[in-house]
Structure formats: structure tokens, C-alpha cells
Design an enzyme around this catalytic site. Structure first.
Site, PDB file in Angstrom:
ATOM      1  N   GLU A 209    -111.590   0.929   6.270  1.00 34.95           N
ATOM      2  CA  GLU A 209    -110.767   0.424   7.357  1.00 34.95           C
ATOM      3  C   GLU A 209    -109.370   0.178   6.815  1.00 34.95           C
ATOM      4  OE1 GLU A 209    -113.897  -2.302   9.955  1.00 34.95           O
ATOM      5  OE2 GLU A 209    -112.390  -3.268   8.723  1.00 34.95           O
ATOM      6  N   HIS A 247    -112.524  -9.035  14.330  1.00 32.88           N
ATOM      7  CA  HIS A 247    -112.861  -9.632  13.050  1.00 32.88           C
ATOM      8  C   HIS A 247    -112.943  -8.559  11.992  1.00 32.88           C
ATOM      9  CE1 HIS A 247    -116.584  -8.372  14.840  1.00 32.88           C
ATOM     10  NE2 HIS A 247    -116.331  -9.210  15.818  1.00 32.88           N
TER      11      HIS A 247
END
Lengths: 292, 397
Positions: A209, A247
Site C-alpha cells: 500500500e 484505517h
């Protein structure tokens, strides 16, 4: 073979009397995991779904010989739960809890590192060795036993990746979710080393990510130490700078940690990088073909 | 959670991190009184919004008006406040529409010998808090990091004991701080690190940090964000939240347990899980579309959340089509399909809806959607979903 866990692993569930703990302990057991006990302070002597509950991790370990624990304890108490598991000498601690204060993790990590325990997570889907042992919240049925090790910073995107692997005929050895928080116990590099040494694993799929430099570190490690086929996908190409995406713990600051940088680092290490999240399975397949 | 400069400075002042004297004002008259109250020959009138770059930012309809103005009389203070209050300030961080200024901070001027940068964050690499300092004060720290990385100094510190004096001396030497300012620096930086630890900050920044002519350190600006996960133990911090500064749809989403970030495109997305949600945005872009948002409904998805998510997506006037991408894991696809149908019937749907379901009991889930006779476009896989929603969005324009 596999890494971290297999059909013989004896597993505890900390927070088993809570809704999530009870639900997932049951599902893990149905998958074949040996759930040997649960821990909730003050609830010792009870049982949940036929699993004995203990007051402390130390007592549970003494009575059951548990070698791994999965933690569903609510965020305010989760860091303490991790330390309790460390204190009881459990080799593998899988922390599922989402929303632990970052500084709580900063405060306990030195002790975790000094110990013999390995921490996976927090805020992660867990660890699964296909068709043997599931410690976590992932849907077990999408996994097939096979040659691919999966390491991911994400949750549902990992399920998507595993689904694609299974779909293209590539089963998995072990799949590990590292967790989406800024401070997690285990990195890509730790697991790359284990997968490289695992005879069942022939290829490794990395799912990264934006934010941080974990993918860059993984690329450097692969180029120096990994002989097996490696494929990767990095999520967040379209994420705007400075915004926290849920999150995911994904913040780009000052042009660092962008997808472009990560992809460049991974490709320069000889890793096959999927351009589209729809091509993770196919990309792994291409990487394997190239190696053999 | 972000707070305003004036709130952060109040916390600093109480903790022993020295800041200039200042008074908050929400009207021109109050700003004038604040100037008089400070009693100095000059003051700064600073717009209070949750965005950086205010000094260089300008008021949308009055490009000559900057977000921070120097005033030398009560009248000038009133005029400056009048030009800022109620107007939209556009900075590099606000986007083109800017943010409305509801308060100004009127602050005394001071004599500055040199400006520095001081920040603190939690570093993923070291797994703990770290101080960041630079002699290039007043510049955007990201630019300094990119252009002059050797002008940035970092110092990890212990999350129990805070920054130790020897670490501060080390940083002071690197920054070229005079020996005569060392004692003040030790106190200042220790107090700064205590605020970071005691308040569970995720970011603390002073830019510029001023060294005054008489060897004191002074926080001329203050940026403070709190770790949302730790707010449960900081009721006093939670009270500082200013909902007017946040995107209304993001606030609404937060209340429903959804994570939503508005973007500039026209394809609304509803996805379970942050990583999959980001990938879905990437996929839309890859197929020539532009995502209108990031929306994560979490691991599961109940009817109430899906209805709320649909309301939020359709509340965005630029949305031309909606893509639902759910990987049903523990939550079965049949449950999700039922929730989608109920939500679809509850919410008046005005744009095409493309649904891609995968996971447990996917066949039954798809059948429920197909047999509903509602105008839902079913997609078989990720690529198919992206192509269909991009096509649907462009057809309507």
C-alpha cells in the site's frame, strides 16, 4: 511444509468471551485449527463453544501447551494483552484488534522485540496455512493448498488476491496479513526470509500500500536474498496526498511512499508488478513461469 | 483529529512550550479589541482554518488579501479581520474552493533572530516517536526534504522518558543554535515532546520556530493532530473538535462507522475494506474513469450502513454512477445482496448501480440481485465491474 503455523499448532484466543472472539474462534476451529483454550480475566473456569476459558495466558499455556494466540481484546486493553502473551512465552502472537493507540504499540514494541515471541499485526486479518490452520478472520474456504506464499498489508484485498490465485490454479502455502497500523510486529522482510527457506513455497506474492517504506525494504531484500519467483501489487495509485484512507494507515507525505516509487523499487529488484488489482493472480503465474 | 492553531498554542502554553501572546477573535470589533489588549505597536491577524499554507494563501474573492496579515493599529486589525472572517481562504492544502474563516488569532509581533522547523511524528521505520528538526524554518518541510535532505535532522525518542537533554544538545549543534540558547532549548523541546506523548499526538509541528533576539525559543505557528484511536482517553482533546472544518459527508460517514473521503471524480464507490477500496479506485482510473470517493464499509456490511453509504454517495451531485465492490468473507454474499436490495429500495436511486459480489455463497447472492428486477447492473469480476461503471458514468453525461 509452510511457515509459522500448521495443523499441529495449538492456539489460544485472548478475548474469546467477546462477540468477535467467540465468532472467529468458532470459525477457526471449523477450519481445522486446534483452538485449545481462551483467555478472559475473571472468566476462568467457564467454557465458550466447548473451549475452556482461563484467567490468564500463563495459566492457559501451562494447561494446554499453546504455541500461538490470537487477540480479539478491545483496543484500550490490547497492548497489555500482547505483553501478557509475551510474558507467557508464546512463540506466535496474532493481534487482530483494530484501533490500538499508536503510542501504546510504540511503548510495548521494545519488549516484544527483546522477547522470543513473534508478533503479527495488530489490525490484521491474521495468518492461514491453507487446509491446515487458520488464525484470524479471513474466509477460509477461498484458500487451496499449494506453492504460493502471500504477504499483505491489507485485509479484503488479500482475500481478493488469494481468490485470484486459487482461480488461476495456484494454491497457497501460508498467507500472512501484516496489519494496516503504523507500527506492526512483523515486516515483509521477516516473512520473505521464512518463505525463501520454506520448501513448499515456490513463489511469493506481496501486496503493498502507499505510505511508509516497507515495499522498498522488501524490494532490497528480494534483490539480495530471494531466489524464488516474486510478484507484487501496490494499492493507492489514486489516493490523494495527505489524506488518510480509512484505517489503511496510508499517508503519503512529501512525495515519499507513492505507488510510483514503490513500483519502481519492486521492478528494479526483478519483481513482477501487477498494474491492475484484477491481475494479481495472473502476474504471479507469469513470475513463476519466468523462473522455471 | 486536527485542531486549530489557537487551540494548539493554548495547549503549548499550558505545557511550558513558549508561544507569543495572542487573543482569538470572531468579529472585526473583537479583533480590534484584541490588538488594543495586546498593547504592542504591531500584531499579526491570522486566519484559523485546518490547513497549512495560510501565510501565502489568499481570500477567494480578494486575491490581495493573505491569510496572515501584519497590522499596526486597532483600525488595521479590524479591517484585516473583516477581510478574513466569513470569507473563503484558498491555500495549497484547501483545494480550489478554500475554507471559510470563522475565527482569527490576533498575536503580538516579536523580534526574530532566526527561524527553524521542529516536528514530531511516530516513525514506522523505528517503530516509535521521532523528532524532526531543520534550520530551514518557514519553508514547507516537504520541499526541504525533497530538495535539501541533508538539512533535515531526526532524533528518535523514548515513548516513556521523552526527549533527553543530550539529544536536544545534539540537535541544537546541528541546527547551529547558539550556546547561549541551549538551556531554553532543552526546556522547550522537552515540553514539546511531553505534549506529543501525553496527548497521544499523531503529528506535532512548529513552523516556524523562532529564536528571539534574547535567546528564547518561541512557537510562531502550531499544528497539532491527535491519534483518533487514542481519543477515548482524552475527553479534553475531543472537545476541541471543530466539525465546521470537516467535510459534512465525512462527518456523517464517521457517525455511521463508515470511512469516507471525497474525491473529484464522478464514480461513487462502496467497498468493504480499505485496501480493496483503494484498489477499486485505482481500477476505475485504470479504465479511464475518475473515482468520486473512497468509501470503506468495513469488513462486513449491514443494511443500515449500506443505506447511509448510498445516501452519502448520492448526496454528491457529481456522482454519475455507483460501483459496489464487496468481497464477502465471513459475511455471506446472500446477506450482502439482501442488504443492497433493501438499501436500493429505501434510497431513491437516480444513477446506474453496478454491483460486483464475490465470496461465500456468491451464486445465491447474485441470483437474489438478478431476480430482484431492480435496475442493477451485475458484474462478474473486477475488470468487468470497472468497465461497466465507467461506461455507465460516461453515458449519462
Amino acid at each position: 511444509m509452510s511457515i509459522l503455523i500448521d495443523r499441529n499448532t495449538r492456539v489460544l484466543c485472548q478475548g474469546i468471551t467477546g462477540r468477535a472472539g467467540q465468532f472467529h474462534a468458532k470459525h477457526c476451529r471449523e477450519y481445522g485449527t486446534q483452538i485449545v483454550g481462551g483467555v478472559t480475566p475473571g472468566r476462568g473456569g467457564q467454557s465458550v463453544e466447548g473451549v475452556p476459558v482461563f484467567d490468564s495466558v500463563a495459566e492457559a499455556v501451562e494447561r494446554t501447551g499453546a504455541e500461538a494466540t490470537m487477540i480479539f481484546v478491545p483496543p484500550p486493553f490490547a497492548a497489555d494483552a500482547i505483553l501478557e502473551a509475551v510474558d507467557a512465552g508464546i512463540p506466535l502472537i496474532v493481534a487482530i484488534t483494530e484501533g490500538i493507540p499508536v503510542l501504546d504499540m510504540a511503548r510495548i514494541m521494545p519488549e516484544v522485540r527483546r522477547s522470543q515471541s513473534r508478533l503479527i499485526g495488530p489490525n490484521c486479518p491474521g495468518v492461514i496455512t491453507a487446509e491446515e490452520c487458520k488464525i484470524g478472520i479471513m474466509p477460509g474456504y477461498i484458500h487451496r493448498r499449494g506453492p504460493i506464499g502471500v504477504i499483505s498489508r491489507s485485509g479484503t484485498l488479500t482475500y481478493e488476491a488469494v481468490w485470484q490465485l486459487t482461480g488461476v490454479g495456484l494454491g497457497q502455502s501460508t498467507c500472512v496479513g501484516l496489519g494496516g497500523d503504523p507500527i506492526v510486529g512483523t515486516s515483509f522482510v521477516d516473512l520473505l526470509r521464512m518463505f525463501e527457506e520454506d520448501p513448499q513455497t515456490e513463489g511469493i506474492l506481496l501486496i503493498g500500500e502507499i505510505g511508509g517504506s516497507a515495499e522498498e525494504d522488501a524490494a532490497a531484500y528480494v534483490s539480495a536474498h530471494v531466489t524464488k519467483a516474486v510478484a507484487a501489487f501496490v494499492a493507492g495509485r489514486t489516493a490523494p496526498p495527505g489524506k488518510r484512507m480509512g484505517h489503511a494507515g496510508a499517508i503519503i507525505s512529501g512525495g515519499k511512499g507513492t505507488v510510483a516509487e514503490k513500483v519502481a523499487a519492486l521492478e528494479s529488484a526483478g519483481i513482477f508488478v501487477a498494474q491492475s488489482p484484477a491481475e494479481m493472480g495472473e502476474t504471479m503465474k507469469r513470475a513463476l513461469r519466468k523462473k522455471t | 483529529m486536527k485542531i486549530h492553531e489557537y487551540q494548539a498554542k493554548k495547549i503549548f502554553r499550558e505545557a511550558g512550550v513558549e508561544v507569543p501572546r495572542g487573543i482569538v477573535a470572531d468579529s472585526p470589533r473583537a479583533a480590534g479589541e484584541a490588538f488594543a489588549g495586546l498593547g504592542g505597536p504591531m500584531a499579526l491577524v491570522k486566519a484559523q482554518i485546518h490547513a497549512g499554507g495560510r501565510g501565502k494563501g489568499t481570500i477567494a474573492e480578494m486575491p490581495a488579501q493573505r491569510g496572515v496579515q501584519i497590522v499596526r493599529s486597532r483600525e488595521e486589525a479590524e479591517t484585516a479581520a473583516g477581510n478574513l472572517l466569513g470569507h473563503r481562504l484558498v491555500t495549497i492544502q484547501t483545494g480550489a474552493e478554500g475554507k471559510t474563516v470563522h475565527r482569527v488569532l490576533v498575536e503580538e509581533g516579536c523580534s526574530i533572530a532566526k527561524e527553524f522547523y521542529l516536528g514530531a511524528v511516530v516513525d514506522r521505520g523505528t517503530g516509535g516517536p521521532v523528532l524532526i528538526a531543520s534550520p530551514e524554518g518557514g519553508m514547507e518541510i516537504e520541499h526541504v526534504a525533497a530538495a535539501m535532505p541533508d538539512r533535515i535532522f531526526t532524533e528518535p525518542f523514548n515513548s516513556y522518558t521523552g526527549v533527553q537533554p543530550h539529544q536536544i544538545r545534539k540537535l541544537a549543534w546541528r541546527l547551529g543554535l547558539p550556546q547561549s540558547a541551549l538551556r531554553a532549548a532543552e526546556q522547550f523541546v522537552q515540553a514539546f515532546s511531553r505534549v506529543f506523548l501525553e496527548r497521544d499526538c499523531s503529528l506535532l509541528e512548529i513552523n516556524p520556530l523562532a529564536l528571539t533576539a534574547d535567546d528564547r525559543l518561541l512557537a510562531l505557528d502550531a499544528k497539532m493532530s491527535f491519534d483518533d484511536s487514542a481519543l477515548f482517553r482524552h475527553a479534553d482533546s475531543t472537545e476541541l473538535r471543530d466539525l465546521a472544518e470537516e467535510e459534512p459527508a465525512e462527518v456523517r460517514a464517521g457517525e455511521a462507522g463508515l470511512s469516507y473521503v471525497k474525491l473529484d471524480g464522478n464514480i461513487g464507490c462502496l467497498v468493504n475494506g480499505a485496501g480493496l477500496a483503494m484498489s477499486t479506485m485505482d481500477l476505475i482510473k485504470l479504465h479511464g474513469g475518475e473515482p468520486a470517493n473512497f468509501l470503506d464499509v468495513g469488513g462486513g456490511a449491514n443494511v443500515r450502513q449500506v443505506i447511509e453509504a448510498f445516501h452519502i454517495l448520492l448526496g454528491d451531485a457529481s456522482v454519475r454512477a455507483v460501483l459496489v465492490n464487496i468481497f464477502g468473507g465471513i459475511m455471506q454474499c446472500t446477506t450482502i445482496a439482501d442488504a443492497l436490495l433493501e438499501a436500493y429500495r429505501t434510497v431513491h436511486f437516480t444513477v446506474p448501480l453496478v454491483v460486483r459480489l464475490e465470496g461465500t455463497e456468491v451464486e445465491q447472492g447474485r441470483r437474489i440481485l438478478a431476480e430482484s428486477e431492480l435496475n442493477i447492473i451485475a458484474a462478474t469480476d473486477l475488470t468487468d465491474a470497472a468497465q461497466k461503471v465507467v461506461a455507465a458514468a460516461s453515458r449519462r453525461i
